[in-house]
Design an enzyme around this catalytic site. Structure first.
Site, mmCIF file in Angstrom:
data_model
loop_
_atom_site.group_PDB
_atom_site.id
_atom_site.type_symbol
_atom_site.label_atom_id
_atom_site.label_comp_id
_atom_site.label_asym_id
_atom_site.label_seq_id
_atom_site.Cartn_x
_atom_site.Cartn_y
_atom_site.Cartn_z
ATOM 1 N N GLU A 115 0.789 -1.221 0.000
ATOM 2 C CA GLU A 115 0.000 0.000 0.000
ATOM 3 C C GLU A 115 0.826 1.279 0.000
ATOM 4 O O GLU A 115 0.398 2.287 -0.560
ATOM 5 C CB GLU A 115 -0.934 0.010 1.221
ATOM 6 C CG GLU A 115 -1.993 -1.080 1.201
ATOM 7 C CD GLU A 115 -2.996 -0.891 0.076
ATOM 8 O OE1 GLU A 115 -3.425 0.261 -0.163
ATOM 9 O OE2 GLU A 115 -3.330 -1.888 -0.586
ATOM 10 N N SER A 156 -48.667 -27.645 42.312
ATOM 11 C CA SER A 156 -48.336 -27.750 43.733
ATOM 12 C C SER A 156 -47.070 -26.994 44.129
ATOM 13 O O SER A 156 -46.743 -26.930 45.309
ATOM 14 C CB SER A 156 -48.178 -29.224 44.126
ATOM 15 O OG SER A 156 -49.430 -29.868 44.086
#
Length: 828
Positions: free
Chosen positions: A87, A466
């Site tokens: 680059e 229950s």
């Protein structure tokens, strides 16, 4: 000649001066439009939110942007060399703009007629990525040049390069080299090989066209260009180029490397973070540490899967998933099968497979990963045909009764063996809390988040059955009842004018023992005793009592079936209520986020929950008893108190007195361990865990539509639920809370309690014991089999002695239905 040379120099100077003046003019014209580049010193890169367990295991990652910010010291030198060679080879030499690079690019354009080289430096790319768009205009390019120059004045070269390597888009929503290493290769950037480094370094030019997943050949060619530039700049040797330029491109998409499966919890965190921070939560780089322990979370997941699969196998095989080719048709070739399976989802632990051969007592299959496997007879013989939730067809006599060639099936690993499987129709939930402060220790909201994102822990309102009875008995204790108080265990037959029929709640099994003390009524889950107890204390009092345990009042219908669990609550509401029995009566608030940290390590949020303080902290027992009784009549609850013994932590409010909490906890141990010759409804926990500090209660609703088990130790409380998402569907005859939900709880607790010694439930100093007669609940003249020791709140113990009379002993074996049948405790 000399005169013309002087004139030419003069014209050149004038042109240079005009050019400089023009450039200066352009700069001052553009300057007001240029952003402040000093902000780059404190730039906050968009990074995803990551969710962890308490001990650092990654649960989830959220956000469109994949980024792993790295410091320059964390980036390998070869990665830097590869990027610079490709680059911007003169990066450390130019001032942000590279005239030589621009001239070289211009000459290349002149020679070829098109742009074959880029002229932007890395600094210019940083300027463009952070401040500008990608539009191709002269104004944007001029701004880019000036910004690059200003950036070079404010940041060092390493700071600029670090920003670039973390910001650059590299495809598949990966930004920066750290994320690209994870996305394409499933590695940390430090683990990359030279050829993988070169692939990533080649991506900035065109990430969508050059990435190794979508375009492996282009990635191969671009990688070799990068390696060639590294060779030209002397960063690698010829031998390295020759070796790595020949390697094939091997890459595939890697998601975030999650190390702990807890997607329901992850989604709860995501929603909470969006509530707190909005959409910025996805880009702020938040690290959210939950309260779950990875060991307990894994145990919760494993226990729930095992419980669901065991239930599902007991109710038959619903058939293969799909017929891919019929008998007489040409069989699919291996590549076609593998290609088909690759597109099919997996639902851990279930894996899609295709049957390729069936023998008398075995079958051959190809799995999703392309491997071949065998289903032996032990893996197949369970598969009786499913008819209804309560009926199955005959047992298969051979593999051909179950499987056909060309069918897609589900299989699951079980040790070294593959088992035939199927996606369960039923679903389940499990949630565990630290009863001291409400921290979630484990949470599973269903069989598969991929199949259903409905979180049954906090969203499924189901009849509690229950499981409600301990709250009823606790409310009675707050009203002056004792564990020795007698309630008549006798049938009820009450005409209901609204329905035109009699309401006849029944015990299950239908055994009635006459007057029994409250301890046995709860431990044996006597339905008619619960109804009579509700009538004795009043429905309004019980509704207020339930609200004090944190249950929402709008979910509590004030009618008598409430005593048997007709109300609908969520598992997290239930486990919160049970936590009060484990912690001395305090109502803690469940929470699942411990702390939130930003991507620089600053703590943004840390939870400071209200805690269950020591028994001695807060109001005195006498003061509390009076205020609690009043509150149950007036809908008010005592305020939270400050507790010096917990370093000024805020005490959670009292749901019930410490004494009542202790008495219920002790009674729920009786429900586990039973008594002299009879077993409690939760006897399986005693047999499996062999601990005396466990307490709990089963729950089975009418027609077994909802099955529950809630239980605890002094350090951990958990609730398990199982049922169908379709409320009308029954889990079938023979399914009860004790044999279907409780095994999930037990399997979780086996792991969760490993290494924790037994610990007695702390006993308030105001709890005393007295020897009472088994039949009357009055004081006993002596010991022996006709009496037992019972706990009482000081001042509530009997003052009269029982006359020595004969009769059956309710604390001995009696007709309690024995082991299995006592667990049915139906709703009506």
């Amino acid at each position: 000649m000399l005169k013309w040379l002087v004139r030419l120099m003069f014209v050149g100077l004038i042109c240079a001066a005009l050019g400089a003046a023009g450039l200066l003019g352009i700069y001052f014209y553009i300057k007001p439009q240029l952003p402040d580049v000093s902000s780059l010193k404190d730039v906050k890169l968009a990074t995803p939110m990551r969710v962890y367990s308490r001990d650092g295991e990654l649960i989830s990652q959220y956000g469109e942007v994949r980024r792993i910010p790295l410091k320059m010291a964390e980036i390998p030198h070869q990665m830097v060399d590869a990027v610079l060679a490709t680059e911007d080879a003169r990066f450390y030499e130019h001032p942000g703009i590279d005239p030589i690079g621009i001239l070289r690019a211009a000459l290349a354009v002149a020679a070829s007629g098109h742009a074959s080289q880029g002229a932007s430096t890395i600094t210019q790319q940083v300027a463009r990525n952070f401040f500008l768009s990608n539009e191709k205009t002269i104004v944007r390019k001029v701004k880019e040049i000036f910004l690059a120059w200003r950036i070079e004045q404010n940041l060092t070269k390493d700071e600029i390069l670090e920003l670039y390597l973390n910001k650059i888009p590299l495809g598949y929503r990966a930004y920066g080299v750290g994320a690209a290493a994870q996305v394409y290769f499933g590695k940390n950037v430090s683990e990359l090989t030279l050829d993988e480094i070169a692939i990533i370094a080649g991506l900035p030019k065109a990430p969508s066209m050059l990435n190794p997943i979508r375009s492996p050949q282009r990635a191969f060619d671009r990688r070799n260009v990068v390696l060639g530039r590294m060779l030209e700049t002397g960063k690698i040797t010829q031998a390295q180029f020759d070796e790595f330029s020949k390697k094939p491109v091997v890459a595939r998409y890697h998601g975030a490397e999650l190390t702990l499966y807890a997607p329901y919890l992850g989604e709860m965190v995501r929603q909470k973070m969006v509530d707190l921070y909005g959409e910025d939560a996805y880009t702020m780089g938040l690290h959210v540490y939950t309260t779950v322990d990875s060991k307990r979370q894994k145990a919760a997941r494993d226990a729930l899967l095992k419980g669901l699969i065991d239930y599902d196998m007991r109710h038959g095989y619903r058939g293969t998933e799909k017929q891919l080719w019929q008998r007489g048709e040409k069989a699919w070739e291996y590549p076609q099968i593998v290609e088909y399976l690759a597109k099919q989802p997996s639902y851990n632990p279930l894996i899609p497979a295709v049957v390729t051969e069936v023998a008398d007592r075995s079958a051959q299959v190809i799995l999703k990963d392309g491997k071949q496997g065998e289903l032996d007879w032990n893996a197949i013989k369970w598969a009786r045909p499913f008819i209804t939730d309560s009926r199955m067809g005959p047992a298969p006599r051979g593999a051909r009764d179950v499987l056909k060639v060309g069918t897609q099936v589900w299989v699951r690993p079980e040790g070294e063996r593959l088992m035939l499987g199927q996606i369960p129709d039923a679903n389940a939930a499990l949630v565990a809390l630290n009863p001291f402060d409400g921290a979630v220790e484990g949470l599973v909201g269903g069989f598969s988040f991929e199949l259903s994102k409905f979180n049954r822990v906090e969203q499924a309102r189901r009849q509690i059955g229950s499981n409600i009875k301990p709250f009823l008995y606790a409310t009675a204790l707050e009203q002056g009842y004792t564990l020795a108080s007698l309630i008549n265990d006798a049938p009820i037959n009450q005409w209901d004018p609204s329905s035109g029929k009699a309401w006849q709640p029944k015990n299950s099994p239908a055994v009635y023992e006459g007057p029994l003390p409250l301890r046995l009524g709860l431990a044996k889950s006597k339905n008619v005793m619960s109804v009579r107890l509700l009538r004795a204390i009043g429905i309004g009092t019980f509704v207020n009592g339930l609200e004090r345990f944190g249950f929402p009042r709008n979910q509590i219908a004030p009618y008598e079936p409430l005593a048997l669990g007709a109300a609908e609550f969520t598992p997290i509401e239930v486990v919160r209520g049970y936590a009060a029995f484990a912690n001395g009566g305090r109502l803690v608030t469940p929470y699942f986020i411990g702390k939130v940290v930003d991507n620089t390590g600053n703590v943004l949020f840390e939870n400071t929950p209200m805690v269950a303080c020591a028994l001695e902290c807060g109001p005195s027992s006498a003061t509390y008893a009076a205020s609690a009784s009043d509150a149950m009549q007036s809908d008010e609850a005592p305020a939270a108190t400050q507790c010096a013994s917990t370093q000024s932590a805020t005490c959670a409010p009292q749901a019930i007195s410490p004494e009542s909490a202790f008495l219920i906890a002790d009674t729920l141990k009786t429900a586990i361990w039973g008594g002299n010759g009879w077993r409690g409804t939760g006897w399986r926990a005693a047999a499996e865990l062999k601990r005396h500090d466990i307490a709990g209660k089963t729950g089975t609703t009418n027609e077994a539509r909802d099955l529950w088990f809630s239980g605890f130790t002094p350090d951990l409380v958990a609730t398990a639920w199982i049922g169908f998402d379709n409320h009308q569907r029954s889990l079938g005859a023979g399914a009860f809370g004790a044999n279907t939900a409780q095994p999930i709880w037990i399997d979780f607790m086996k792991v969760a309690l490993q290494g924790l010694p037994e610990r007695a439930t702390p006993k308030p100093s105001s709890i005393i014991s007295a020897q009472v007669d088994n039949n009357t609940g009055l004081l006993s003249y002596g010991g022996g089999g006709s009496s037992h020791s019972e706990y009482f709140k000081q001042g509530t113990e009997p003052t009269r002695y029982a006359a020595p009379v004969g009769g059956s002993d309710p604390f001995s074996g009696g007709s309690d239905g024995g082991g299995e049948s006592i667990s049915t405790d139906d709703l009506f």
